[in-house]
Design an enzyme around this catalytic site. Structure first.
Site, PDB file in Angstrom:
ATOM      1  CG  ASP A  17      86.078  35.364 -18.047  1.00 25.99           C
ATOM      2  OD1 ASP A  17      85.290  35.552 -17.107  1.00 25.99           O
ATOM      3  OD2 ASP A  17      85.876  34.538 -18.960  1.00 25.99           O
ATOM      4  CG  HIS A 163      88.161  39.220 -21.281  1.00 29.33           C
ATOM      5  ND1 HIS A 163      87.136  39.279 -22.212  1.00 29.33           N
ATOM      6  CD2 HIS A 163      88.466  37.915 -21.135  1.00 29.33           C
ATOM      7  CE1 HIS A 163      86.854  38.049 -22.612  1.00 29.33           C
ATOM      8  NE2 HIS A 163      87.647  37.200 -21.977  1.00 29.33           N
TER       9      HIS A 163
END
Length: 187
Positions: A17, A163
């Site tokens: 992400d 992430h």
């Protein structure tokens, strides 16, 4: 909405992400390429607009791109029109960079409710993709902790979250992938 997939096979979905990030994402792509692993990148529209070449590289290397909104705001604190704008602007940034339109959405922070899921599916065709394994890498717990959390919590059909905007997370990926591959997982 999906947070995992029911299966007996040792398969995982690896998701990243908040990118693309100008240095971390290319480094991650090499790690993935070296192991022939495919992942899904949930891109923030402002970052996709800033780094269009990386958007193109993600797709050229066979990965999937999902929508992660334009600004990474919490959808549950937005009006329907704000949500539409966030999704549309992010989708347009990915399309402008690559000619590709995302087919899935991950809400920032996992902030979602049934009404918003229905709006995103009805108007954009996006199923909501959540996760079943979260190493909380955004808290910066350290490379070995991120690896341990991902490897130990992995299970058939799991959707793993990380992430690509955090360098220590990228540092954790070679060991994470190598351990999961050694356990017989496919991505």
């Amino acid at each position: 909405s999906y947070s995992s997939v029911q299966t007996d096979q040792k398969v995982l979905a690896m998701t990243f992400d908040d990118g693309p990030h100008p240095s971390n994402t290319p480094r991650l792509l090499k790690i993935l390429r070296d192991r022939n692993i495919k992942a899904t990148f949930f891109l923030v529209g402002t970052n996709a607009k800033a780094y269009p070449a990386i958007v193109r590289q993600i797709l050229a290397e066979g990965h999937e791109i999902g929508n992660h909104t334009w600004t990474h705001g919490s959808l549950t604190s937005m009006s329907d029109d704000q949500i539409r704008s966030e999704l549309r602007r992010s989708e347009e940034a990915v399309f402008a960079a690559s000619g590709y339109r995302p087919h899935v959405i991950r809400p920032p922070y996992g902030a979602i409710n049934t009404r918003i899921k229905q709006l995103m599916f009805a108007e954009f065709g996006y199923p909501t993709i959540m996760w079943s394994v979260d190493p909380q890498d955004w808290r910066r717990p350290g490379v070995s902790v991120v690896t341990s959390r991902l490897v130990n919590a992995a299970h058939p059909g799991a959707i793993l979250l990380a992430h690509d905007i955090h360098a220590p997370t990228i540092d954790a990926m070679p060991g994470t992938f190598d351990q999961l591959l050694a356990k017989g997982y496919r991505f």
